[in-house]
Design a protein around this motif. Structure first.
Motif: not given
Length: 87
Positions: A22-30, A73-79
Motif C-alpha cells: 500500500x501507499x501511505x500519504x499522511x499529513x504531518x501538519x504545517x 489526515x491519512x490516505x491509504x491506496x493499494x499499489x
C-alpha cells in the motif's frame, strides 16, 4: 461526528488488503507530508499497522487510527502490481 459504525466500515474496507503493498500519504501538519510505500501488516479494532522498509537494515512499523482516514489526515491506496516487460 463519526459514529462507531462509520469507523467499523472503514476497518472492514481495509481488512482485505492485509499483506498487500500500500501507499501511505499522511499529513504531518504545517504543510509537511509523509509519503511511503509499505505492507499493510495488521488490522486491530482501533488501529492498523503498516510496515515500511526504509533500507535492508531498517524496518519501521507505523500505526494509524481509522479516524485518521475519516478525517483525511491519512490516505491509504493499494499499489498496483508492476507489469512485466515482455516486449
Amino acid at each position: 461526528m463519526a459514529t462507531e459504525n462509520t469507523l467499523l466500515k472503514i476497518k472492514k474496507s481495509i481488512e482485505p488488503y492485509v499483506g498487500k503493498k500500500v501507499r501511505i500519504k499522511a499529513n504531518r501538519g504545517r504543510k509537511k507530508t509523509f509519503e511511503k510505500e509499505g505492507i499493510l501488516e495488521k488490522v486491530y479494532p482501533s488501529i492498523f499497522v503498516v510496515r515500511v522498509e526504509e533500507s535492508p537494515e531498517l524496518v519501521r512499523r507505523i500505526s494509524y487510527s481509522y479516524s485518521d482516514i475519516l478525517t483525511e489526515t491519512v490516505q491509504l491506496t493499494l499499489c498496483q502490481k508492476e507489469k512485466s516487460a515482455s516486449n
